[in-house]
Design an enzyme around this catalytic site. Structure first.
Site, PDB file in Angstrom:
ATOM      1  CE  LYS A  51      31.873  20.105  32.148  1.00  0.00           C
ATOM      2  NZ  LYS A  51      31.685  20.971  33.327  1.00  0.00           N
ATOM      3  CB  SER A  79      16.225  23.017  21.918  1.00  0.00           C
ATOM      4  OG  SER A  79      16.349  24.085  22.839  1.00  0.00           O
ATOM      5  NE  ARG A  80      11.340  20.151  28.062  1.00  0.00           N
ATOM      6  CZ  ARG A  80      11.060  19.677  29.279  1.00  0.00           C
ATOM      7  NH1 ARG A  80      11.052  20.513  30.310  1.00  0.00           N
ATOM      8  NH2 ARG A  80      10.801  18.411  29.468  1.00  0.00           N
ATOM      9  CB  ILE A 113      27.937  23.980  26.222  1.00  0.00           C
ATOM     10  CG1 ILE A 113      29.220  23.164  26.059  1.00  0.00           C
ATOM     11  CG2 ILE A 113      26.725  23.070  26.334  1.00  0.00           C
ATOM     12  CD1 ILE A 113      30.479  23.953  26.229  1.00  0.00           C
ATOM     13  CG  ASP A 136      29.294  22.596  35.482  1.00  0.00           C
ATOM     14  OD1 ASP A 136      28.642  21.642  35.042  1.00  0.00           O
ATOM     15  OD2 ASP A 136      29.731  23.518  34.756  1.00  0.00           O
TER      16      ASP A 136
END
Length: 311
Positions: free
Chosen positions: A91, A37-38, A15, A169
């Site tokens: 969201k 970011s991992r 996303i 979701d």
């Protein structure tokens, strides 16, 4: 012209790459300055393992956009707000209603903006539908929201875990539109959740609601639909029927098409975020998340066949 707001993006999944990065490139009021970011990095921007490292090594950031799964996002938001950063939440804004309420209190205490986003509210036809229904007497609402989870969430196990919402979701997108366009509030009265034998969140759900004046609102969510996807909201009232299709991109009034437009939802979200920061305001509407929480409270559950990414 003031300098653009320096923004850090946390989470670089699908996303973020498909929506957040291209949308930020089109909003002059914001400048993407760092990534955390991992599992991924950015070719041209400073990239950090997590938000704590980003906050420590990029102290000039003024705002943070959180694109990580809702589980664990509370701690990330607390870290950003405590550091005096404005925060935008993808969201759903959190794994529970109460934790987001806590973030709103903390943001007020720290004097920073908190923006709990609902991207589907920014679909092209939503505000026109809201205007048409402002003075309407609602008689019935029917929501049909069906899509293919294998297409939209391949290999994403977090959506099946507690706090991941399962079929809610995508379903919460419909509820975010519903709570925006209706002229009166709604509340659930019954729910039925279908949960795969090997998962902890529903793959399908039916939600029966009522408006404050007693009009029925029926929602059906399903993650097992293949082929064309269905994202429809039909509102019957004392006026012409209002039908939103394709997640709010298209509007039909009395059967005639009135609006059909391209997806610009995330660009509008970032414009709104910049406006809220400039005005010193927050926007934290938890009505859609509360409806989902109520569905879990009221929902009768049935176990259905196990779900696997490879059919």
């Amino acid at each position: 012209m003031s300098d653009p707001i320096q923004l850090g993006l946390v989470g670089l999944g699908t996303i973020a790459r498909n929506q957040h990065l291209p949308s930020l490139a089109e909003v002059p009021a914001l400048r993407l300055a760092a990534i955390a970011s991992r599992h991924a990095g950015h070719d041209t921007l400073p990239s950090y393992h997590d938000i704590d490292e980003m906050l420590a090594k990029s102290p000039d950031l003024q705002a943070i956009s959180l694109c990580t799964p809702p589980q664990g996002r509370f701690a990330q938001a607390v870290a950003a707000i405590t550091a005096g950063k404005h925060v935008m939440l993808e969201k759903p804004p959190g794994a529970s209603v109460s934790e987001v309420e806590g973030l709103a209190r903390l943001a007020r205490a720290k004097g920073v903006t908190l923006f709990a986003t609902w991207h589907s509210r920014e679909a092209a036809a939503v505000e026109e539908a809201r205007a048409l229904l402002t003075s309407a007497a609602i008689r019935r609402v029917t929501i049909t929201w069906k899509e293919d989870v294998r297409h939209w969430h391949p290999g994403q196990e977090w959506i099946w875990e507690p706090g991941g919402l399962g079929v809610f979701d995508p379903g919460i997108n419909a509820l975010s539109i519903l709570t925006r366009i209706l002229p009166e509030p709604v509340h659930p009265v019954a729910a039925h959740l279908e949960v795969p034998q090997n998962k902890q969140a529903p793959i399908a759900a039916k939600l029966d609601m009522q408006t404050a004046s007693g009009a029925p609102v029926e929602a059906e969510f399903d993650w097992r639909q293949t082929g064309p996807q269905t994202w429809d909201i039909r509102v019957e009232s004392d006026g012409p029927e209002v039908l939103l299709r394709e997640g709010g991109a298209k509007l039909f009034v009395g059967g005639a098409e009135r609006i059909a437009a391209e997806d610009r939802e995330y660009r509008r979200l970032y414009v709104r975020f910049a406006e809220l920061i400039a005005a010193g305001e927050s926007d934290v509407d938890l009505a859609p998340l509360q409806l989902v929480a109520d569905a879990f409270l009221l929902g009768a559950q049935s176990r259905v066949e196990a779900f696997h990414d490879d059919p």
